[in-house]
Design a protein around this motif. Structure first.
Motif, PDB file in Angstrom:
ATOM      1  N   HIS A   1       0.843  -1.193   0.000  1.00 28.71           N
ATOM      2  CA  HIS A   1       0.000   0.000   0.000  1.00 28.71           C
ATOM      3  C   HIS A   1       0.877   1.240   0.000  1.00 28.71           C
ATOM      4  O   HIS A   1       1.618   1.499   0.953  1.00 28.71           O
ATOM      5  CB  HIS A   1      -0.916   0.044   1.234  1.00 28.71           C
ATOM      6  N   THR A   2       0.763   2.012  -1.080  1.00 29.78           N
ATOM      7  CA  THR A   2       1.493   3.277  -1.124  1.00 29.78           C
ATOM      8  C   THR A   2       0.819   4.233  -2.098  1.00 29.78           C
ATOM      9  O   THR A   2      -0.164   3.878  -2.776  1.00 29.78           O
ATOM     10  CB  THR A   2       2.977   3.054  -1.490  1.00 29.78           C
ATOM     11  N   HIS A   3       1.341   5.436  -2.130  1.00 25.92           N
ATOM     12  CA  HIS A   3       0.895   6.491  -3.045  1.00 25.92           C
ATOM     13  C   HIS A   3       2.191   7.055  -3.624  1.00 25.92           C
ATOM     14  O   HIS A   3       2.761   8.016  -3.085  1.00 25.92           O
ATOM     15  CB  HIS A   3       0.096   7.552  -2.295  1.00 25.92           C
ATOM     16  N   ALA A   4       2.670   6.456  -4.690  1.00 25.34           N
ATOM     17  CA  ALA A   4       4.052   6.670  -5.138  1.00 25.34           C
ATOM     18  C   ALA A   4       4.385   8.137  -5.380  1.00 25.34           C
ATOM     19  O   ALA A   4       5.429   8.629  -4.937  1.00 25.34           O
ATOM     20  CB  ALA A   4       4.313   5.848  -6.398  1.00 25.34           C
ATOM     21  N   ALA A   5       3.517   8.838  -6.078  1.00 24.61           N
ATOM     22  CA  ALA A   5       3.847  10.218  -6.461  1.00 24.61           C
ATOM     23  C   ALA A   5       3.916  11.164  -5.272  1.00 24.61           C
ATOM     24  O   ALA A   5       4.454  12.273  -5.390  1.00 24.61           O
ATOM     25  CB  ALA A   5       2.834  10.733  -7.486  1.00 24.61           C
ATOM     26  N   MET A   6       3.436  10.745  -4.117  1.00 23.59           N
ATOM     27  CA  MET A   6       3.532  11.584  -2.924  1.00 23.59           C
ATOM     28  C   MET A   6       4.967  11.692  -2.416  1.00 23.59           C
ATOM     29  O   MET A   6       5.225  12.415  -1.447  1.00 23.59           O
ATOM     30  CB  MET A   6       2.617  11.061  -1.818  1.00 23.59           C
TER      31      MET A   6
ATOM     32  N   ASP B   1       2.716   2.979   3.043  1.00 31.83           N
ATOM     33  CA  ASP B   1       1.901   4.163   2.796  1.00 31.83           C
ATOM     34  C   ASP B   1       2.753   5.125   1.964  1.00 31.83           C
ATOM     35  O   ASP B   1       3.827   4.764   1.477  1.00 31.83           O
ATOM     36  CB  ASP B   1       1.411   4.781   4.101  1.00 31.83           C
ATOM     37  N   GLY B   2       2.311   6.352   1.774  1.00 33.82           N
ATOM     38  CA  GLY B   2       3.071   7.279   0.945  1.00 33.82           C
ATOM     39  C   GLY B   2       4.260   7.874   1.678  1.00 33.82           C
ATOM     40  O   GLY B   2       4.322   7.882   2.912  1.00 33.82           O
ATOM     41  N   ALA B   3       5.201   8.386   0.912  1.00 30.79           N
ATOM     42  CA  ALA B   3       6.406   8.968   1.505  1.00 30.79           C
ATOM     43  C   ALA B   3       6.122  10.260   2.257  1.00 30.79           C
ATOM     44  O   ALA B   3       6.976  10.747   2.990  1.00 30.79           O
ATOM     45  CB  ALA B   3       7.457   9.230   0.421  1.00 30.79           C
TER      46      ALA B   3
ATOM     47  N   THR C   1      12.475  -3.237  -3.265  1.00 27.56           N
ATOM     48  CA  THR C   1      11.067  -3.477  -3.582  1.00 27.56           C
ATOM     49  C   THR C   1      10.920  -3.626  -5.086  1.00 27.56           C
ATOM     50  O   THR C   1      11.376  -2.766  -5.848  1.00 27.56           O
ATOM     51  CB  THR C   1      10.185  -2.322  -3.069  1.00 27.56           C
ATOM     52  N   THR C   2      10.274  -4.710  -5.504  1.00 25.65           N
ATOM     53  CA  THR C   2      10.113  -4.974  -6.935  1.00 25.65           C
ATOM     54  C   THR C   2       8.673  -4.825  -7.407  1.00 25.65           C
ATOM     55  O   THR C   2       8.426  -4.708  -8.613  1.00 25.65           O
ATOM     56  CB  THR C   2      10.625  -6.375  -7.288  1.00 25.65           C
ATOM     57  N   SER C   3       7.714  -4.849  -6.481  1.00 24.23           N
ATOM     58  CA  SER C   3       6.295  -4.691  -6.822  1.00 24.23           C
ATOM     59  C   SER C   3       5.647  -3.787  -5.785  1.00 24.23           C
ATOM     60  O   SER C   3       6.040  -3.806  -4.612  1.00 24.23           O
ATOM     61  CB  SER C   3       5.570  -6.041  -6.829  1.00 24.23           C
ATOM     62  N   PHE C   4       4.643  -3.037  -6.218  1.00 21.44           N
ATOM     63  CA  PHE C   4       3.930  -2.206  -5.256  1.00 21.44           C
ATOM     64  C   PHE C   4       2.483  -2.016  -5.680  1.00 21.44           C
ATOM     65  O   PHE C   4       2.132  -2.120  -6.857  1.00 21.44           O
ATOM     66  CB  PHE C   4       4.624  -0.866  -5.046  1.00 21.44           C
ATOM     67  N   CYS C   5       1.646  -1.781  -4.675  1.00 23.22           N
ATOM     68  CA  CYS C   5       0.232  -1.492  -4.892  1.00 23.22           C
ATOM     69  C   CYS C   5       0.033  -0.001  -4.665  1.00 23.22           C
ATOM     70  O   CYS C   5       0.354   0.503  -3.583  1.00 23.22           O
ATOM     71  CB  CYS C   5      -0.623  -2.318  -3.940  1.00 23.22           C
ATOM     72  N   ASP C   6      -0.516   0.680  -5.663  1.00 32.20           N
ATOM     73  CA  ASP C   6      -0.530   2.142  -5.647  1.00 32.20           C
ATOM     74  C   ASP C   6      -1.926   2.691  -5.884  1.00 32.20           C
ATOM     75  O   ASP C   6      -2.572   2.359  -6.873  1.00 32.20           O
ATOM     76  CB  ASP C   6       0.410   2.681  -6.724  1.00 32.20           C
ATOM     77  N   MET C   7      -2.382   3.522  -4.974  1.00 33.06           N
ATOM     78  CA  MET C   7      -3.619   4.282  -5.160  1.00 33.06           C
ATOM     79  C   MET C   7      -3.257   5.758  -5.210  1.00 33.06           C
ATOM     80  O   MET C   7      -2.644   6.283  -4.294  1.00 33.06           O
ATOM     81  CB  MET C   7      -4.597   4.052  -4.004  1.00 33.06           C
ATOM     82  N   TYR C   8      -3.630   6.422  -6.312  1.00 29.97           N
ATOM     83  CA  TYR C   8      -3.368   7.853  -6.345  1.00 29.97           C
ATOM     84  C   TYR C   8      -4.231   8.533  -7.390  1.00 29.97           C
ATOM     85  O   TYR C   8      -5.222   7.962  -7.883  1.00 29.97           O
ATOM     86  CB  TYR C   8      -1.885   8.134  -6.577  1.00 29.97           C
TER      87      TYR C   8
END
Length: 437
Positions: free
Chosen positions: A68-73, A304-306, A121-128
């Motif tokens: 669970h993350t929000h990459a662009a954050m 979570d997001g950065a 980390t090679t895979s991620f789940c992203d909501m944004y």
């Protein structure tokens, strides 16, 4: 026999169903798939490879999966620290995000991809928001993603109204459905940013397009109070009555849960994406992960997001997870290293709905990372699992591979122009500051 790549390693931590650990071993890769794993002496005799990677100084393990993350954050890292969740969101994050553009989202996502690649980390789940831009970054960077456009009951930078948001999900599905590393989920943001009708439609759309569903849920006591006031139900019961709890659903956080609600999650096969560092930083609370594991809830691990962590480092996330629950329960056995590593690999594959990632075995995708065992904090190597969870920091990662393609090797990014990326990120600082003022 011929394969594309042979990897020779000091140690291979497979995370296979038997949790096999091999010494002086190898992995054979053909295309994007692992074809054999075993003692190096046997594999080197059986296979002729176009390329051999000598990692005699390293431990090879499955790539970690950020559930669970929000990459662009990543572009908002450090701009609004030390605040509770709702104040952080409504007074600082949402006001900046309404000005996002595709170019800015792609830049932030690329920075996140560089960070995750570098840290194993090679895979991620992203909501944004404007998720198409994140997919473009992932396509360039070489990582694997399960992504989704956040669905809200109000306009976002990606759409003028919710109806257009649903259209956008369909369009993104059609645009990216054949990509080997980019998959999509339907992602309603949360119960407090949607309506019952929106949630029903999200479920129907996920079933129609055969997509997983991912939602923030039960993150704080405040969320629970708001949900009770609005619906008469606590968040888990509310979404359950709408039909959202299924084996293809992941709820992010799951902090404010009763034992009965955890039993309900177990009975429905719903996955919980645990985010310990973000939950600590925002003082959201501590999810009852030991009870979840005891009751058979599938648990994955995310950063979570950065902007609320403030890193995308799954190694430190594992350390925090293991230590947090031990002290909360006052029980050093309640979050053992193996269980935590399982969350960061096998649990992540459940969130991604990808059973062919998360461990090293024939037929699995060749998503792997290597840790340099010459690092003093990884010596002596008594217990590889212990070292991964308690001793490694991510700085020891010397190789990252996705689908048989090396993305990072010995300090060099092979897909990302990192010097140019740094210049672009630096130039954007003034934009962020302007929107915050």
């Amino acid at each position: 026999m011929v394969c594309d790549i042979l990897i020779q390693a000091n140690t291979i931590l497979t995370q296979d169903p038997q949790r096999t650990v091999l010494e002086n071993a190898g992995v054979a890769i053909t295309g994007d798939t692992i074809t054999a794993v075993g003692p190096w002496e046997n594999l080197s005799r059986r296979y002729t490879a176009g390329q051999t990677l000598n990692l005699n100084h390293a431990m090879v393990m499955p790539g970690l999966i950020n559930a669970h993350t929000h990459a662009a954050m990543s572009l908002l890292r450090g701009v609004a620290d030390d605040l509770p969740l709702m104040e952080w969101l409504t007074k600082h994050i949402f006001p900046v995000e309404k000005h996002l553009s595709p170019e800015i989202v792609e830049l932030g996502a690329m920075l996140a991809c560089a960070e995750m690649t570098r840290l194993g980390t090679t895979s991620f789940c992203d909501m944004y928001l404007i998720e198409d831009a994140t997919y473009r970054a992932v396509d360039r960077a070489g990582l694997r993603v399960l992504g989704g456009e956040g669905i809200f009951m109000f306009p976002s930078p990606a759409y003028a109204d919710t109806e257009r948001g649903f259209d956008l999900v369909r369009e993104l599905h059609e645009r990216w459905k054949d990509h080997p590393r980019i998959r999509q989920a339907v992602m309603p943001h949360a119960v407090y940013t949607t309506t019952p009708e929106i949630l029903r439609r999200c479920l129907a759309l996920s079933q129609e397009l055969n997509m997983p569903l991912h939602i923030h849920l039960a993150e704080t006591v405040t969320e629970t109070e708001q949900c009770l006031a609005a619906t008469g139900l606590r968040p888990v019961q509310y979404v359950h009555e709408l039909g959202l709890l299924t084996p293809k659903t992941t709820i992010a956080h799951g902090v404010d849960l009763t034992e009965a609600e955890i039993d309900l999650l177990a009975g429905t096969g719903t996955v919980v994406a645990h985010n310990p560092e973000s939950n600590m930083k925002l003082a959201s609370g501590i999810a009852n992960v030991p009870y979840m594991l005891q009751r058979g809830v599938p648990v994955s691990l995310g950063t979570d997001g950065a902007a609320s962590n403030n890193a995308l480092n799954m190694f430190t996330e594992m350390t925090s997870c293991a230590l947090l629950h031990k002290v909360r329960c006052m029980d050093p056995t309640c979050a053992p290293a193996q269980a935590v590593l399982d969350m960061a690999t096998l649990g992540g594959s459940r969130t991604m709905c990808m059973p062919d990632i998360g461990y090293i075995a024939p037929g699995m995708r060749a998503d792997m990372v290597a840790l340099d065992l010459r690092a003093p904090n990884l010596q002596p190597l008594h217990n590889p699992v212990s070292h991964v969870v308690y001793a490694a920091t991510g700085a020891e990662v010397c190789m990252s591979m996705v689908g048989g393609e090396v993305l990072y090797n010995d300090g060099a990014f092979l897909k990302i122009d990192y010097p140019s990326l740094l210049k672009e990120v630096s130039a954007l600082r003034s934009w962020v500051r302007e929107k915050l003022s």
